[in-house]
Scaffold this motif. Structure first.
Motif, PDB file in Angstrom:
ATOM      1  N   ARG A  15       0.840  -1.197   0.000  1.00 45.01           N
ATOM      2  CA  ARG A  15       0.000   0.000   0.000  1.00 45.01           C
ATOM      3  C   ARG A  15       0.880   1.253   0.000  1.00 45.01           C
ATOM      4  N   SER A  16       1.853   1.266   0.865  1.00 52.11           N
ATOM      5  CA  SER A  16       2.754   2.419   0.957  1.00 52.11           C
ATOM      6  C   SER A  16       3.498   2.646  -0.357  1.00 52.11           C
ATOM      7  N   ASP A  17       4.012   1.569  -0.949  1.00 51.21           N
ATOM      8  CA  ASP A  17       4.733   1.685  -2.224  1.00 51.21           C
ATOM      9  C   ASP A  17       3.823   2.188  -3.343  1.00 51.21           C
ATOM     10  N   LEU A  18       2.579   1.695  -3.374  1.00 51.63           N
ATOM     11  CA  LEU A  18       1.649   2.120  -4.425  1.00 51.63           C
ATOM     12  C   LEU A  18       1.215   3.571  -4.245  1.00 51.63           C
ATOM     13  N   ILE A  19       0.994   3.992  -3.011  1.00 55.96           N
ATOM     14  CA  ILE A  19       0.636   5.398  -2.754  1.00 55.96           C
ATOM     15  C   ILE A  19       1.790   6.294  -3.207  1.00 55.96           C
ATOM     16  N   GLN A  20       2.995   5.886  -2.884  1.00 55.21           N
ATOM     17  CA  GLN A  20       4.170   6.670  -3.282  1.00 55.21           C
ATOM     18  C   GLN A  20       4.293   6.717  -4.808  1.00 55.21           C
ATOM     19  N   ARG A  21       3.998   5.612  -5.465  1.00 57.80           N
ATOM     20  CA  ARG A  21       4.109   5.537  -6.922  1.00 57.80           C
ATOM     21  C   ARG A  21       3.061   6.389  -7.634  1.00 57.80           C
ATOM     22  N   PHE A  22       1.811   6.315  -7.180  1.00 55.81           N
ATOM     23  CA  PHE A  22       0.727   7.006  -7.879  1.00 55.81           C
ATOM     24  C   PHE A  22       0.478   8.427  -7.365  1.00 55.81           C
ATOM     25  N   PHE A  23       1.059   8.765  -6.226  1.00 59.56           N
ATOM     26  CA  PHE A  23       0.994  10.127  -5.691  1.00 59.56           C
ATOM     27  C   PHE A  23       2.434  10.593  -5.473  1.00 59.56           C
ATOM     28  N   PRO A  24       3.184  10.819  -6.560  1.00 56.60           N
ATOM     29  CA  PRO A  24       4.629  11.094  -6.456  1.00 56.60           C
ATOM     30  C   PRO A  24       4.984  12.381  -5.708  1.00 56.60           C
ATOM     31  N   LYS A  25       4.040  13.310  -5.585  1.00 54.42           N
ATOM     32  CA  LYS A  25       4.311  14.549  -4.846  1.00 54.42           C
ATOM     33  C   LYS A  25       3.894  14.431  -3.386  1.00 54.42           C
ATOM     34  N   GLY A  26       3.586  13.225  -2.951  1.00 55.77           N
ATOM     35  CA  GLY A  26       3.192  12.969  -1.570  1.00 55.77           C
ATOM     36  C   GLY A  26       1.751  12.511  -1.509  1.00 55.77           C
ATOM     37  N   PRO A  27       1.366  11.878  -0.394  1.00 56.76           N
ATOM     38  CA  PRO A  27       0.026  11.296  -0.275  1.00 56.76           C
ATOM     39  C   PRO A  27      -1.114  12.306  -0.363  1.00 56.76           C
ATOM     40  N   ASP A  28      -0.825  13.564  -0.082  1.00 58.65           N
ATOM     41  CA  ASP A  28      -1.853  14.599  -0.185  1.00 58.65           C
ATOM     42  C   ASP A  28      -1.802  15.329  -1.527  1.00 58.65           C
ATOM     43  N   GLY A  29      -0.893  14.905  -2.390  1.00 56.23           N
ATOM     44  CA  GLY A  29      -0.711  15.558  -3.678  1.00 56.23           C
ATOM     45  C   GLY A  29      -1.588  14.970  -4.762  1.00 56.23           C
ATOM     46  N   PRO A  30      -1.336  15.392  -5.987  1.00 56.83           N
ATOM     47  CA  PRO A  30      -2.147  14.921  -7.112  1.00 56.83           C
ATOM     48  C   PRO A  30      -1.839  13.471  -7.493  1.00 56.83           C
ATOM     49  N   LEU A  31      -2.834  12.823  -8.042  1.00 56.49           N
ATOM     50  CA  LEU A  31      -2.721  11.475  -8.576  1.00 56.49           C
ATOM     51  C   LEU A  31      -2.083  11.562  -9.964  1.00 56.49           C
ATOM     52  N   HIS A  33      -1.909   9.128 -12.363  1.00 50.35           N
ATOM     53  CA  HIS A  33      -2.823   8.512 -13.319  1.00 50.35           C
ATOM     54  C   HIS A  33      -3.621   7.425 -12.605  1.00 50.35           C
ATOM     55  N   ILE A  34      -4.733   7.053 -13.193  1.00 50.17           N
ATOM     56  CA  ILE A  34      -5.570   5.997 -12.621  1.00 50.17           C
ATOM     57  C   ILE A  34      -5.000   4.661 -13.086  1.00 50.17           C
ATOM     58  N   PRO A  35      -4.627   3.815 -12.145  1.00 45.85           N
ATOM     59  CA  PRO A  35      -4.064   2.515 -12.530  1.00 45.85           C
ATOM     60  C   PRO A  35      -5.086   1.654 -13.263  1.00 45.85           C
ATOM     61  N   LYS A  36      -4.604   0.825 -14.165  1.00 43.97           N
ATOM     62  CA  LYS A  36      -5.481  -0.098 -14.898  1.00 43.97           C
ATOM     63  C   LYS A  36      -5.689  -1.391 -14.118  1.00 43.97           C
ATOM     64  N   LYS A  37      -4.661  -1.853 -13.434  1.00 43.85           N
ATOM     65  CA  LYS A  37      -4.761  -3.105 -12.682  1.00 43.85           C
ATOM     66  C   LYS A  37      -5.639  -2.897 -11.451  1.00 43.85           C
ATOM     67  N   GLU A  38      -6.538  -3.857 -11.245  1.00 48.64           N
ATOM     68  CA  GLU A  38      -7.547  -3.730 -10.184  1.00 48.64           C
ATOM     69  C   GLU A  38      -6.935  -3.503  -8.808  1.00 48.64           C
ATOM     70  N   LYS A  39      -5.955  -4.285  -8.440  1.00 41.74           N
ATOM     71  CA  LYS A  39      -5.367  -4.181  -7.108  1.00 41.74           C
ATOM     72  C   LYS A  39      -4.826  -2.777  -6.865  1.00 41.74           C
ATOM     73  N   ARG A  40      -4.131  -2.249  -7.837  1.00 41.22           N
ATOM     74  CA  ARG A  40      -3.571  -0.907  -7.710  1.00 41.22           C
ATOM     75  C   ARG A  40      -4.671   0.148  -7.666  1.00 41.22           C
ATOM     76  N   LYS A  41      -5.677  -0.037  -8.513  1.00 43.05           N
ATOM     77  CA  LYS A  41      -6.792   0.909  -8.539  1.00 43.05           C
ATOM     78  C   LYS A  41      -7.509   0.939  -7.186  1.00 43.05           C
ATOM     79  N   LEU A  42      -7.690  -0.228  -6.584  1.00 50.55           N
ATOM     80  CA  LEU A  42      -8.358  -0.289  -5.283  1.00 50.55           C
ATOM     81  C   LEU A  42      -7.571   0.440  -4.203  1.00 50.55           C
ATOM     82  N   VAL A  43      -6.252   0.319  -4.231  1.00 53.30           N
ATOM     83  CA  VAL A  43      -5.419   1.033  -3.259  1.00 53.30           C
ATOM     84  C   VAL A  43      -5.582   2.542  -3.444  1.00 53.30           C
TER      85      VAL A  43
END
Length: 112
Positions: A15-31, A33-43
């Motif tokens: 979860r921590s790694d995916l949040i860092q990956r999809f919110f590169p400016k920090g957890p309160d920053g912008p997304l 992109h929306i992941p295509k894989k279900e597991k990542r999208k759910l996180v």
């Protein structure tokens, strides 16, 4: 945890790694992109859902503004939050709220 999340268990580290990956400016920053894989999208959707206050009802405009601050295509995020049962809404779309785990497990809408 809703029925979709149960199908794709995630460790705290993942979860921590995916949040860092999809919110590169920090957890309160912008997304990024929306992941295509279900597991990542759910996180990502759980992370966004957790920014809303449990028990509070939001207008569509309030939900849009909160999501637009995180990602340009806020309508897709809003739709995904509903489709993946993180949030529920009035049939006319006038109000939105976080679903409670108990209602989601029973397959019932939580009316706020």
């Amino acid at each position: 945890m809703n029925k979709f999340e149960e199908r794709f268990p995630v460790t705290d580290r993942e979860r921590s790694d995916l949040i860092q990956r999809f919110f590169p400016k920090g957890p309160d920053g912008p997304l990024s992109h929306i992941p295509k894989k279900e597991k990542r999208k759910l996180v990502v959707l759980r992370h966004l859902a957790d920014t809303f206050e449990p028990g509070k009802r939001y207008t569509e405009k309030e939900v849009n503004e909160a999501l637009k601050a995180r990602f340009e295509d806020h309508a897709t995020l809003r739709r995904n939050l509903i489709d993946y049962r993180f949030m529920d809404r009035e049939p006319n779309g006038s109000h939105y709220w976080l679903r409670t785990t108990d209602a989601a497990e029973r397959g019932e809408p939580e009316r706020g």
